[in-house]
Design a protein around this motif. Sequence first.
Motif, PDB file in Angstrom:
ATOM      1  N   ALA A 174       0.811  -1.359  -0.121  1.00 58.00           N
ATOM      2  CA  ALA A 174       0.095   0.064  -0.127  1.00 58.00           C
ATOM      3  C   ALA A 174       0.762   1.229  -0.039  1.00 58.00           C
ATOM      4  N   GLY A 175       1.822   1.381   0.799  1.00 55.46           N
ATOM      5  CA  GLY A 175       2.578   2.526   1.002  1.00 55.46           C
ATOM      6  C   GLY A 175       1.920   3.648   1.464  1.00 55.46           C
ATOM      7  N   ARG A 176       1.961   4.594   0.802  1.00 51.56           N
ATOM      8  CA  ARG A 176       1.108   5.995   1.077  1.00 51.56           C
ATOM      9  C   ARG A 176       0.077   6.128   0.126  1.00 51.56           C
ATOM     10  N   THR A 177      -0.509   5.130  -0.553  1.00 51.41           N
ATOM     11  CA  THR A 177      -1.508   5.108  -1.412  1.00 51.41           C
ATOM     12  C   THR A 177      -2.705   5.645  -0.846  1.00 51.41           C
ATOM     13  N   PRO A 178      -3.398   6.763  -1.045  1.00 52.38           N
ATOM     14  CA  PRO A 178      -4.864   7.014  -0.368  1.00 52.38           C
ATOM     15  C   PRO A 178      -5.808   6.230  -0.520  1.00 52.38           C
ATOM     16  N   GLY A 179      -6.697   6.272   0.414  1.00 51.39           N
ATOM     17  CA  GLY A 179      -8.010   5.397   0.363  1.00 51.39           C
ATOM     18  C   GLY A 179      -7.884   4.023   0.899  1.00 51.39           C
ATOM     19  N   VAL A 180      -6.868   3.656   1.590  1.00 52.14           N
ATOM     20  CA  VAL A 180      -6.718   2.156   1.896  1.00 52.14           C
ATOM     21  C   VAL A 180      -7.138   2.019   3.102  1.00 52.14           C
ATOM     22  N   ALA A 181      -8.303   1.293   3.675  1.00 54.29           N
ATOM     23  CA  ALA A 181      -8.991   1.307   4.737  1.00 54.29           C
ATOM     24  C   ALA A 181      -9.042   0.126   5.463  1.00 54.29           C
ATOM     25  N   LEU A 182      -9.325  -0.102   6.808  1.00 54.64           N
ATOM     26  CA  LEU A 182      -9.358  -1.426   7.423  1.00 54.64           C
ATOM     27  C   LEU A 182     -10.513  -2.248   6.645  1.00 54.64           C
ATOM     28  N   ASP A 183     -10.156  -3.659   6.469  1.00 61.80           N
ATOM     29  CA  ASP A 183     -10.997  -4.600   6.197  1.00 61.80           C
ATOM     30  C   ASP A 183     -11.941  -4.919   7.443  1.00 61.80           C
ATOM     31  N   GLU A 184     -13.037  -5.651   7.070  1.00 67.08           N
ATOM     32  CA  GLU A 184     -13.964  -6.164   8.176  1.00 67.08           C
ATOM     33  C   GLU A 184     -12.972  -6.689   9.610  1.00 67.08           C
ATOM     34  N   ARG A 185     -12.261  -7.441   9.106  1.00 69.41           N
ATOM     35  CA  ARG A 185     -11.286  -8.074  10.025  1.00 69.41           C
ATOM     36  C   ARG A 185     -10.651  -6.838  10.990  1.00 69.41           C
ATOM     37  N   GLY A 186     -10.013  -5.979  10.158  1.00 70.15           N
ATOM     38  CA  GLY A 186      -9.348  -4.840  10.742  1.00 70.15           C
ATOM     39  C   GLY A 186     -10.103  -3.900  11.552  1.00 70.15           C
ATOM     40  N   ALA A 187     -11.515  -3.604  11.335  1.00 68.87           N
ATOM     41  CA  ALA A 187     -12.164  -3.074  11.981  1.00 68.87           C
ATOM     42  C   ALA A 187     -12.605  -3.736  13.242  1.00 68.87           C
ATOM     43  N   GLU A 188     -12.594  -5.006  13.177  1.00 67.52           N
ATOM     44  CA  GLU A 188     -12.856  -5.822  14.558  1.00 67.52           C
ATOM     45  C   GLU A 188     -11.829  -5.749  15.467  1.00 67.52           C
ATOM     46  N   GLN A 189     -10.432  -5.798  14.928  1.00 73.01           N
ATOM     47  CA  GLN A 189      -9.405  -5.649  15.660  1.00 73.01           C
ATOM     48  C   GLN A 189      -9.553  -4.359  16.387  1.00 73.01           C
ATOM     49  N   ALA A 190      -9.790  -3.302  15.736  1.00 67.77           N
ATOM     50  CA  ALA A 190      -9.844  -1.815  16.174  1.00 67.77           C
ATOM     51  C   ALA A 190     -10.784  -1.591  17.285  1.00 67.77           C
ATOM     52  N   ALA A 191     -11.957  -2.328  16.899  1.00 63.73           N
ATOM     53  CA  ALA A 191     -12.943  -2.477  18.043  1.00 63.73           C
ATOM     54  C   ALA A 191     -12.408  -3.079  19.386  1.00 63.73           C
ATOM     55  N   ALA A 192     -11.806  -3.986  19.312  1.00 63.52           N
ATOM     56  CA  ALA A 192     -11.174  -4.678  20.635  1.00 63.52           C
ATOM     57  C   ALA A 192     -10.106  -3.912  21.152  1.00 63.52           C
ATOM     58  N   LEU A 193      -9.359  -2.729  20.655  1.00 61.25           N
ATOM     59  CA  LEU A 193      -8.493  -2.015  21.119  1.00 61.25           C
ATOM     60  C   LEU A 193      -8.623  -1.344  22.612  1.00 61.25           C
ATOM     61  N   ALA A 203      -2.598  10.238  22.286  1.00 60.60           N
ATOM     62  CA  ALA A 203      -2.509   9.196  20.973  1.00 60.60           C
ATOM     63  C   ALA A 203      -1.936   9.974  19.988  1.00 60.60           C
ATOM     64  N   VAL A 204      -0.764   9.405  19.358  1.00 58.08           N
ATOM     65  CA  VAL A 204      -0.175  10.086  18.175  1.00 58.08           C
ATOM     66  C   VAL A 204      -0.546   8.950  16.889  1.00 58.08           C
ATOM     67  N   SER A 205      -0.912   9.570  15.884  1.00 54.83           N
ATOM     68  CA  SER A 205      -1.235   8.765  14.531  1.00 54.83           C
ATOM     69  C   SER A 205      -0.626   9.154  13.568  1.00 54.83           C
ATOM     70  N   SER A 206      -0.204   8.178  12.692  1.00 54.98           N
ATOM     71  CA  SER A 206       0.407   8.308  11.240  1.00 54.98           C
ATOM     72  C   SER A 206      -0.878   8.780  10.327  1.00 54.98           C
ATOM     73  N   PRO A 207      -0.569   9.789   9.601  1.00 58.07           N
ATOM     74  CA  PRO A 207      -1.816  10.696   8.874  1.00 58.07           C
ATOM     75  C   PRO A 207      -2.410   9.726   7.936  1.00 58.07           C
ATOM     76  N   LEU A 208      -2.327   8.422   7.761  1.00 56.21           N
ATOM     77  CA  LEU A 208      -2.651   7.480   6.646  1.00 56.21           C
ATOM     78  C   LEU A 208      -4.255   6.867   7.549  1.00 56.21           C
ATOM     79  N   GLN A 209      -5.054   6.909   6.503  1.00 56.78           N
ATOM     80  CA  GLN A 209      -6.281   6.429   6.836  1.00 56.78           C
ATOM     81  C   GLN A 209      -6.418   5.350   7.805  1.00 56.78           C
ATOM     82  N   ARG A 210      -5.772   4.120   7.408  1.00 55.92           N
ATOM     83  CA  ARG A 210      -5.794   2.967   8.213  1.00 55.92           C
ATOM     84  C   ARG A 210      -5.211   3.050   9.558  1.00 55.92           C
ATOM     85  N   CYS A 211      -4.448   4.076   9.796  1.00 58.89           N
ATOM     86  CA  CYS A 211      -4.162   4.294  11.294  1.00 58.89           C
ATOM     87  C   CYS A 211      -5.253   5.149  11.804  1.00 58.89           C
TER      88      CYS A 211
END
Length: 236
Positions: free
Chosen positions: A21-40, A52-60
Motif C-alpha cells: 500500500a505504501g502511502r496510496t490514499p484510500g486504503v481502509a481497514l477491512d472487516e477483520r481490521g475493523a474488528e481488531q480496532a474495536a477490540a483495542l 494518542a499519536v497517529s500516522s496521517p494515513l487512513q488505516r491508522c
Amino acid sequence: MPTLILVRHGRSTANTAGVLAGRTPGVALDERGAEQAAALPGRLAAVPLAAAVSSPLQRCRETLRPLLAARPDLPLHTEERISECDYGDWAGRKLAELADEPLMTVVQQHPSAAAFPGGESMRAMQARAVDAVREWNARIEAEHGENAVYVMCSHGDIIKSLVADALGMHLDLFQRVHADPCSVTAIRYTRLRPFLLRLGDTGDLAPLAPREPAPDEGGAAGGEADAAVGGGAGAP
C-alpha cells in the motif's frame, strides 16, 4: 521517561489483497481490521494514556477511532514522520510481482542499502521515525511526567525499525522482527537505555499500566534498576 505503546494499524484492504500500500490514499481497514480496532479499547482499558499519536494515513486513523470514542478526553496528534515508508514507484503493486525485483533481495537481506525508486531509503525511514519518537518522549514527559504512557499508531516497517533502534540492532537485522496487524509493541524509555516490554502482542495489556512506587523506591538509580528487572510500566 515515558512508555510508548506502538500499535500497528488493523488489517487493511491492501493486506488482504497482497498489495504494497505504501502511502496510496484510500486504503481502509477491512472487516477483520475493523474488528481488531474495536477490540483495542478493551485491551488498553487498564492502561492510563496521556496522548494518542497517529500516522496521517487512513488505516491508522481508523484503527484509533474506537479508542478515541471510548476516551473522548484523549488528545489525538498527527505525526507525519511515523507515516508509512515512501515506497515510491513500488506503491500499489502486488507483493507477488515485487518478489521478482532484484531490489527485493536487498530490502530483505541488506535493508540499510535499500532505496525505493522514486521513494525514500530505509535508513531515512528509520531516522525520521526515531527522531519523532525521541521528540514525543520529551514532550510527553514534560507535560505528563516520567511515568506517562502514550500510544502511537503506525505501520509495520516503522514499528520494526523502532524496535531495532530500541534493541541496539543494526537496521540490517530488522526484518527478523514481526508485528501483526493491530498488535502492540511497548517500549519503556529510560535515561540510559530503552526496554522492550512487549513485541507484537495481541493479548492482555493490563500489566503495562504504571504501578505506584514502593515507599523505599525512588531516585534515578532506583527507577533504572526497576525498569531493568521489568517493573515500572509493566513486566516484559
